[in-house]
Design a protein around this motif. Structure first.
Motif: not given
Length: 70
Positions: A36-44
């Motif tokens: 899996l990957c993760r995308l950082r959007i502010g605190k989310y």
């Protein structure tokens, strides 16, 4: 801008890239979640899988930073 709109905009931008891993806020996860990957959007964080065969981004989870891997 509301967080829902920011997440939608970032996912749309991600879908326009040749490889989602090119995005500056995307990183591969490690350990058991290395597929899996993760995308950082502010605190989310948006956790997603890249389905190479169909050129699809499959969102697995969207949650505040501390809760995303629980």
């Amino acid at each position: 801008m509301q967080i829902q709109q920011r997440i939608k905009n970032e996912l749309e931008a991600l879908s326009c890239l040749k490889s989602p891993l090119e995005h500056q806020s995307v990183k591969r996860l490690t350990g058991d979640l290395r597929e899996l990957c993760r995308l950082r959007i502010g605190k989310y964080r948006v956790v997603f899988a890249i389905l190479e065969e169909t050129h699809t981004i499959a969102v697995v989870n969207i949650a505040p930073r501390g809760d995303v891997n629980k």
